[in-house]
Design a protein around this motif. Structure first.
Motif, mmCIF file in Angstrom:
data_model
loop_
_atom_site.group_PDB
_atom_site.id
_atom_site.type_symbol
_atom_site.label_atom_id
_atom_site.label_comp_id
_atom_site.label_asym_id
_atom_site.label_seq_id
_atom_site.Cartn_x
_atom_site.Cartn_y
_atom_site.Cartn_z
ATOM 1 N N PHE A 26 -19.855 -70.150 93.128
ATOM 2 C CA PHE A 26 -20.532 -68.945 93.618
ATOM 3 C C PHE A 26 -19.559 -68.084 94.420
ATOM 4 N N ALA A 27 -18.916 -68.697 95.421
ATOM 5 C CA ALA A 27 -17.974 -67.939 96.253
ATOM 6 C C ALA A 27 -16.818 -67.417 95.412
ATOM 7 N N GLY B 141 -16.954 -66.545 92.324
ATOM 8 C CA GLY B 141 -17.460 -65.391 91.589
ATOM 9 C C GLY B 141 -17.497 -64.142 92.446
ATOM 10 N N VAL B 142 -17.943 -64.312 93.699
ATOM 11 C CA VAL B 142 -17.988 -63.163 94.614
ATOM 12 C C VAL B 142 -16.574 -62.638 94.848
ATOM 13 N N MET B 143 -15.650 -63.542 95.143
ATOM 14 C CA MET B 143 -14.293 -63.103 95.460
ATOM 15 C C MET B 143 -13.597 -62.482 94.251
ATOM 16 N N ARG C 153 -15.101 -60.683 92.047
ATOM 17 C CA ARG C 153 -15.617 -59.307 91.978
ATOM 18 C C ARG C 153 -15.012 -58.438 93.075
ATOM 19 N N ILE C 154 -14.816 -59.038 94.238
ATOM 20 C CA ILE C 154 -14.209 -58.294 95.344
ATOM 21 C C ILE C 154 -12.781 -57.877 94.992
ATOM 22 N N GLU D 251 -12.450 -54.576 93.506
ATOM 23 C CA GLU D 251 -12.821 -53.417 94.321
ATOM 24 C C GLU D 251 -11.559 -52.764 94.882
#
Lengths: 219, 191
Positions: free
Chosen positions: A62-63, A65-67, A69-70, A73
């Motif tokens: 999960f983390a 996946g978030v990172m 995507r970050i 950015e």
């Protein structure tokens, strides 16, 4: 507020959270009223059971996946400027007016028989203004209106044919870079809203931001 | 480093420190997913919404000022995304599919040292609460979860749910009574 004969069912939720305005009254009533006391104990039991609901296990993916995507950015090291805030727009308008007035003054008031000297002076002045303008808004030289480029470099131009401030502003508003920038901004805004949100999270966070304007451009 | 406050981490994120953001994610991923999961009744949807929540927080981080807790802001985004998700699902006529694992829904007390009868009672109550939460309106469910699961105070919940304090109080009272009525009506034991 109440006496022993009045039930306090509608106050039990606040009382449970310690938010009732007169907890002593509720407490007193609960000691005397078995129905309200039973109801309160049931609410207490439910609250305890809710607190005991197990938290889910979270996989490391999960983390990750978030990172991931970050990482896509824009970097946070650059200085962000909200380009479409009223303050910035007012400053931009002021700068444009000053430029227009400066150009008109240079073109119409420097009157000498030597046209070459005047053109040279105009060219130097306009180049300085253009350089400043380009530095401020990352204006690409190729996007500058043709008449403006020619005016600053064409020695054959009549120095007495200066544009009025209104003509200047009209031309600036027609610049491709400006409309392209607005288009890019609108496209970025619409791409963010892939789903039809009833709530705009950015609007929600505006309560805690220093700016409340959605249009952001990274300069 | 790990003892940094949330706002110290946010400050570091603003200057480009992605490790600081990873710490924020690590700190809040479990409660945010938990809240989303109870709201949406789907683990997969909950993780998707939670991920979107963190990304949106990251995008806004430059503009944020420390006028509220980071957790309040995160749950505000998560709540809005979850409510939107529920409404989208309802518009599509899909509704919310209950995909929570049955064992997970009945875990209350399962790791404690209670006696077997007490554990069985808690497991039964937990399952009943799960069903009661699912039967509730999202507006009632969210305030109950934010209060009981996450421990937010009234002001924070009102801010997250975007409603006045008085509305929140009556909504929370109705939610509690609705859950209590559901359990009693279905033969649940609340003693």
């Amino acid at each position: 507020m109440t006496n022993h004969d009045e039930h306090v069912l509608d106050r039990l939720s606040d009382y449970l959270d310690g938010m009732d305005a007169a907890p002593d009254e509720v407490c007193e009533h609960l000691q005397a009223c078995s129905a309200c006391k039973k109801h309160f104990q049931e609410l207490e039991r439910i609250a305890d059971a809710l607190e005991e609901l197990p938290e889910p296990d979270v996989a490391p993916a999960f983390a990750t996946g978030v990172m991931n995507r970050i990482a896509k950015e824009p970097k946070k090291t650059a200085r962000r400027i909200v380009l479409f805030s009223p303050r910035i727009l007012a400053m931009a308008a002021g700068i444009l007016v000053l430029i227009a007035v400066g150009l008109i003054a240079v073109r119409s008031q420097v009157m000498t028989p030597d046209n070459t000297a005047v053109s040279s002076l105009n060219a130097v002045t306009e180049e300085m203004i253009l350089a400043e303008l380009a530095q401020r808004v990352q204006l690409r030289r190729a996007d500058v209106p043709e008449w403006l480029v020619n005016a600053s470099s064409d020695e054959e131009e009549d120095p007495h044919t200066a544009l009025t401030s209104e003509e200047w502003l009209d031309s600036v508003m027609e610049m491709n870079w400006f409309s392209n920038m607005v288009d890019d901004w609108e496209a970025a805004e619409s791409s963010d809203d892939s789903q039809t949100d009833v709530f705009d999270e950015d609007d929600t966070l505006d309560n805690w931001t220093n700016e409340s304007v959605p249009g952001e451009v990274l300069l | 480093m790990t003892d940094a406050t949330d706002w110290e981490l946010v400050s570091r994120v603003k200057s480009g420190d992605t490790d600081a953001f990873a710490q924020i994610v690590s700190r809040y991923q479990k409660p945010v997913i938990h809240f989303c999961q109870r709201m949406l009744r789907s683990r997969q949807d909950a993780e998707d919404i939670a991920q979107e929540c963190f990304v949106r927080f990251y995008r806004s981080v430059d503009r944020l000022e420390p006028r509220a807790k980071v957790s309040t802001m995160l749950f505000c985004i998560a709540r809005n995304l979850a409510i939107n998700h529920l409404r989208d699902a309802e518009r599509r006529g899909r509704g919310i599919t209950d995909s929570m694992d049955a064992p997970e829904a009945k875990q209350i007390g399962s790791t404690s040292s209670l006696n077997p009868a007490r554990e069985a009672h808690l497991a039964e109550l937990g399952a009943m609460i799960e069903r009661g939460l699912a039967a509730m309106t999202p507006e009632h469910r969210e305030v109950l979860l934010l209060r009981e699961l996450q421990g937010f105070d009234y002001d924070e919940i009102a801010e997250i749910a975007g409603c006045p304090l008085g509305t929140l109080k009556s909504r929370l009272a109705r939610a509690r009574n609705a859950l209590r009525d559901f359990i009693v009506a279905n033969g649940g034991n609340l003693t």
